[in-house]
Write an enzyme that holds these catalytic residues in place. Structure first.
Site, PDB file in Angstrom:
ATOM      1  N   CYS A   7       0.840  -1.199   0.000  1.00 30.24           N
ATOM      2  CA  CYS A   7       0.000   0.000   0.000  1.00 30.24           C
ATOM      3  C   CYS A   7       0.875   1.249   0.000  1.00 30.24           C
ATOM      4  CB  CYS A   7      -0.932  -0.006   1.211  1.00 30.24           C
ATOM      5  SG  CYS A   7      -2.035   1.420   1.290  1.00 30.24           S
ATOM      6  N   CYS A  49      -0.463   4.127   2.092  1.00 30.20           N
ATOM      7  CA  CYS A  49      -0.312   3.903   3.537  1.00 30.20           C
ATOM      8  C   CYS A  49       1.109   4.203   4.000  1.00 30.20           C
ATOM      9  CB  CYS A  49      -0.637   2.454   3.903  1.00 30.20           C
ATOM     10  SG  CYS A  49      -2.215   1.838   3.355  1.00 30.20           S
ATOM     11  N   ASP A  50       2.099   3.722   3.254  1.00 23.51           N
ATOM     12  CA  ASP A  50       3.474   3.671   3.751  1.00 23.51           C
ATOM     13  C   ASP A  50       4.461   4.558   3.002  1.00 23.51           C
ATOM     14  OD1 ASP A  50       2.595   1.740   5.567  1.00 23.51           O
ATOM     15  OD2 ASP A  50       3.022   0.100   4.193  1.00 23.51           O
TER      16      ASP A  50
END
Length: 303
Positions: free
Chosen positions: A131, A134-135
């Protein structure tokens, strides 16, 4: 018989359980393993609102579970063997017994497809990510790689190019499967290097990702790419096995509107299992709340 059965204990299911308990519904949440779902496969979340310094994914999952239980939610750690949602009364079968409910919320999530190479599982959450949104912020001014050739891989590479010094985009073919407009943007981006006709053979690093062993398929040559992280974007698999012959799907995902209602009356879908543009912890939790609201309206009308 209960008012509601929730299947899946990720952020969508846990928030649904919280909202159901606060709404005074009799509800059961079923989770086969542990609370948190895909959320707990990463180490830290920095994009969940309310935590300016980030939050441990495991801690957040445990807090969600505790809050739902304190509100009165009943969570059963049993694996569901079959589901029948064809009638007005829904039936859920586990190895222990059969349960009945007036409504069901499906929150079984989706599982990222893995490359299946050495080092991938061991370093998941330590440089291996599925992701980028996300990261990605963890890799500011660093070099990373994206693996894949579809829309998601192209979008991830463009997204990461804003943060990272350099982005390798590794694809097993010599042209992208994604939209041409995205491919054109990728090819025009100065800090994205295309690595065509190539596959990752190994993800290397002691305690975190340090490099990738990449093989060129046509030349039969290997090279070592020094990277701080690798984002794998080769698709996701929605966990719809329990209901795939009973619920309308779209591209493998459950086709449910913004009210979370599926084509089956009294059955709702929330979180990553649903056809939607963005799969994040916060959107999954939001789906869970909306699904309970819609289920309550259905109960008021039909029962």
């Amino acid at each position: 018989m209960v008012d509601l059965i929730i299947i899946g204990g990720g952020p969508a299911g846990l928030n649904a359980a919280l909202y159901a308990a606060r709404a005074g519904l009799s509800a059961l949440l079923f989770e086969k393993m542990f609370a948190g779902g895909q959320m707990v496969t990463t180490t830290s979340l920095e994009n969940y609102i309310g935590f300016p310094d980030g939050v441990s994914a495991v801690d957040l999952a445990m807090n969600m579970e505790e809050q739902a239980k304190k509100a009165g939610a009943q969570i059963l750690y049993e694996e569901i063997q079959s589901v029948d949602v064809s009638g007005k009364i829904k039936k859920v079968i586990t190895a222990k017994q059969a349960y009945e409910a007036k409504t069901v919320i499906l929150c079984m999530g989706a599982t990222p497809r893995m490359l299946g190479v050495d080092g991938e599982e061991r370093l998941r959450g330590f440089g291996v990510s599925y992701c980028a949104t996300c990261d990605g912020a963890f890799y500011k001014n660093k070099t990373v790689a994206v693996v894949g050739g579809g829309d998601t891989a192209l979008e991830d590479a463009l997204f990461l190019s804003r943060y990272c010094e350099k982005v390798y985009l590794i694809h097993r073919r010599d042209s992208f499967r994604g939209a041409k407009v995205l491919a054109d943007k990728v090819q025009a981006c100065a800090n994205i290097e295309l690595v065509f006709d190539s596959v990752v053979e190994k993800i290397e690093g002691e305690n975190k990702v340090e490099s990738l062993l990449v093989k060129h398929l046509k030349k039969n040559e290997t090279q070592n790419l020094k990277v701080a992280g690798v984002f794998i974007a080769v698709g996701t698999k929605p966990n719809t096995e329990l209901v795939e012959d009973q619920i309308q799907l779209s591209d493998g995902y459950i086709d449910a509107g913004e009210d979370m209602q599926t084509n089956c009356p009294g059955v709702f879908a929330a979180g990553d299992i649903r056809k939607k543009p963005l799969r994040q912890v916060i959107t999954a939790a939001s789906d869970g709340a909306v699904a309970v609201y819609s289920a309550t309206k259905y109960l008021d009308t039909e029962f």
